[in-house]
Design an enzyme around this catalytic site. Structure first.
Site, PDB file in Angstrom:
ATOM      1  N   GLU A   8      -1.262  -5.670   4.483  1.00 47.16           N
ATOM      2  CA  GLU A   8      -1.349  -6.620   3.352  1.00 47.16           C
ATOM      3  C   GLU A   8      -2.562  -7.526   3.576  1.00 47.16           C
ATOM      4  OE1 GLU A   8       0.421  -7.891   0.328  1.00 47.16           O
ATOM      5  OE2 GLU A   8      -1.346  -9.169   0.545  1.00 47.16           O
TER       6      GLU A   8
ATOM      7  N   ASP B  47       1.433  -0.174  -2.752  1.00 47.15           N
ATOM      8  CA  ASP B  47       2.259  -1.147  -3.487  1.00 47.15           C
ATOM      9  C   ASP B  47       1.359  -2.355  -3.768  1.00 47.15           C
ATOM     10  OD1 ASP B  47       4.179  -2.869  -4.419  1.00 47.15           O
ATOM     11  OD2 ASP B  47       5.314  -2.973  -2.558  1.00 47.15           O
TER      12      ASP B  47
ATOM     13  N   THR C  73      -1.316  -4.968  -6.214  1.00 45.64           N
ATOM     14  CA  THR C  73      -1.473  -5.687  -7.475  1.00 45.64           C
ATOM     15  C   THR C  73      -2.256  -4.792  -8.435  1.00 45.64           C
ATOM     16  OG1 THR C  73      -3.211  -6.781  -6.195  1.00 45.64           O
ATOM     17  CG2 THR C  73      -1.336  -8.102  -6.745  1.00 45.64           C
TER      18      THR C  73
ATOM     19  N   GLN D 138      -5.903 -15.299  -4.027  1.00 43.25           N
ATOM     20  CA  GLN D 138      -5.289 -15.374  -5.350  1.00 43.25           C
ATOM     21  C   GLN D 138      -4.473 -16.647  -5.514  1.00 43.25           C
ATOM     22  OE1 GLN D 138      -3.372 -11.597  -4.938  1.00 43.25           O
ATOM     23  NE2 GLN D 138      -2.599 -12.171  -2.929  1.00 43.25           N
TER      24      GLN D 138
ATOM     25  N   GLY E  48      -6.591  -2.945   2.878  1.00 40.47           N
ATOM     26  CA  GLY E  48      -6.070  -1.578   2.922  1.00 40.47           C
ATOM     27  C   GLY E  48      -7.150  -0.519   2.821  1.00 40.47           C
TER      28      GLY E  48
HETATM   29  N1  SAM Z   1       5.175  -4.711  -6.908  1.00 45.21           N
HETATM   30  C1  SAM Z   1       4.018  -5.386  -7.249  1.00 45.21           C
HETATM   31  C2  SAM Z   1       3.408  -5.094  -8.577  1.00 45.21           C
HETATM   32  O1  SAM Z   1       3.162  -3.929  -8.913  1.00 45.21           O
HETATM   33  O2  SAM Z   1       3.206  -6.056  -9.312  1.00 45.21           O
HETATM   34  C3  SAM Z   1       3.041  -5.432  -6.154  1.00 45.21           C
HETATM   35  C4  SAM Z   1       3.606  -6.334  -5.136  1.00 45.21           C
HETATM   36  S1  SAM Z   1       2.738  -6.761  -3.732  1.00 45.21           S
HETATM   37  C5  SAM Z   1       3.015  -8.471  -3.760  1.00 45.21           C
HETATM   38  C6  SAM Z   1       1.026  -6.542  -4.077  1.00 45.21           C
HETATM   39  C7  SAM Z   1       0.165  -7.001  -2.910  1.00 45.21           C
HETATM   40  O3  SAM Z   1      -1.026  -6.230  -2.823  1.00 45.21           O
HETATM   41  C8  SAM Z   1      -0.300  -8.451  -3.006  1.00 45.21           C
HETATM   42  O4  SAM Z   1       0.416  -9.229  -2.097  1.00 45.21           O
HETATM   43  C9  SAM Z   1      -1.799  -8.390  -2.682  1.00 45.21           C
HETATM   44  O5  SAM Z   1      -2.220  -9.428  -1.831  1.00 45.21           O
HETATM   45  C10 SAM Z   1      -1.898  -7.022  -2.031  1.00 45.21           C
HETATM   46  N2  SAM Z   1      -3.253  -6.441  -2.060  1.00 45.21           N
HETATM   47  C11 SAM Z   1      -4.140  -6.451  -3.080  1.00 45.21           C
HETATM   48  N3  SAM Z   1      -5.273  -5.830  -2.707  1.00 45.21           N
HETATM   49  C12 SAM Z   1      -5.096  -5.399  -1.432  1.00 45.21           C
HETATM   50  C13 SAM Z   1      -5.915  -4.694  -0.509  1.00 45.21           C
HETATM   51  N4  SAM Z   1      -7.150  -4.303  -0.816  1.00 45.21           N
HETATM   52  N5  SAM Z   1      -5.400  -4.422   0.722  1.00 45.21           N
HETATM   53  C14 SAM Z   1      -4.146  -4.809   1.064  1.00 45.21           C
HETATM   54  N6  SAM Z   1      -3.333  -5.495   0.224  1.00 45.21           N
HETATM   55  C15 SAM Z   1      -3.793  -5.779  -1.008  1.00 45.21           C
END
Ligand code: SAM
Length: 277
Positions: A106, A155, A157, A31, A138
């Site tokens: 993550e 938690d 995106t 991203q 994940g």
């Molecule tokens: N609080 C935030 C929101 O709702 O906007 C989310 C924050 S956190 C930074 C979201 C994280 O999910 C990102 O860093 C992203 O890289 C991660 N992410 C997205 N898809 C994922 C997956 N399949 N497995 C693990 N992490 C993932």
């Protein structure tokens, strides 16, 4: 010259923030990542143009996604976070003395590294000895870990790109299997105002897998619509039936025992949205 970031809420509405300084930008493997310093909300993590967290308002989101499930479970020892690379959810999990181990899964190591560098107030728990940081997807992680966690927190995106597969029935079934017999999971589940059909579908999908499914609300100033939903799927415990007098006082700014009860009382349009088939 004034510099502003504009985040579209949908094609017709946007939120804008005045930027003091651009601290970092890069295109990671997954991203576009930016860390900005803004006048109103302080430093902020932005992924693909979408605000993820800010120093000023992060407490509400991280406390609500964490303490509602952790206080619903009688004795959470092992907790999984999917996504959450900024570390805010981990920081909150560590406030629970019962927790022996917290795993952060993550997908994007750059989110973790840059949050450590630019958002230390949020990422501070990531180096705690109780925490394991695993860089990977994940979806695969939950498929490969069965009957292991007391609580799982998604938690993530929004449901696009790498996170798309974190919002469907197959993933919820894998999460069910990844949890112990009395396990609970909670996910951030978007804005009922801007994305009502998405919220309804997610609730229905979780309800088709977990015997207890509850939606609750929190106020996150920088998320679309501000009034943000979280959905919990639980194998045994009902978050509305716990004795709130057993909720111990933690160092929090948003969550406390009365709010644990109140957050499940939904505005009528949201209640109707998830109840009507
Ligand atoms: N609080 C935030 C929101 O709702 O906007 C989310 C924050 S956190 C930074 C979201 C994280 O999910 C990102 O860093 C992203 O890289 C991660 N992410 C997205 N898809 C994922 C997956 N399949 N497995 C693990 N992490 C993932």
């Amino acid at each position: 010259m004034d510099l502003w970031i504009k985040e579209m809420q949908n094609e017709n509405a946007a939120m804008t923030y005045k930027v003091k300084e651009t601290l970092h930008t890069e295109k990671t493997e997954y991203q576009h990542l930016a860390i900005l310093d803004t006048y109103e909300f302080g430093r902020m993590l932005v992924l693909d143009g979408i605000v993820q967290t800010t120093i000023r308002d992060e407490f509400a989101y991280h406390e609500m996604i964490t303490h509602v499930p952790l206080f619903t479970h009688e004795n959470p020892k092992k907790v999984l976070v999917i996504g959450g690379g900024d570390g805010g959810t981990i920081r909150e999990i560590l406030k629970h003395k019962s927790v022996e181990k917290a795993v952060l899964c993550e997908i994007d190591d750059r989110v973790v590294e840059l949050s450590k560098k630019y958002l230390p107030e949020i990422s501070c728990g990531l180096s705690d000895p109780r925490v394991e940081v695993f860089i990977g997807d994940g979806i695969k992680y939950v498929q490969e870990h069965k009957n292991e966690f007391d609580v799982a927190i998604v938690d993530s995106t929004d449901p696009i790109g790498a996170a798309e597969g974190l919002f469907n029935v197959n993933f919820y079934k894998s999460l069910y299997d990844c949890l112990r017999a009395d396990g609970i999971f909670t996910a951030q589940t978007e804005s009922p105002f801007y994305s009502p059909q998405m919220v309804k579908k997610i609730f229905g999908d979780i309800e088709s897998v977990f015997p207890v499914t509850k939606l609750y609300m929190g106020t996150v100033l920088t998320y679309p619509g501000v009034h943000w939903s979280f959905t919990m799927g639980s194998k045994k415990y009902d978050p509305e039936r716990i004795d709130i007098n057993n909720i111990s006082e933690l160092d929090t700014k948003y969550y406390y025992k009365d709010l644990h009860k109140a957050c499940f009382v939904l505005p009528k349009y949201i209640k109707d949205l998830i109840m009507k088939k």
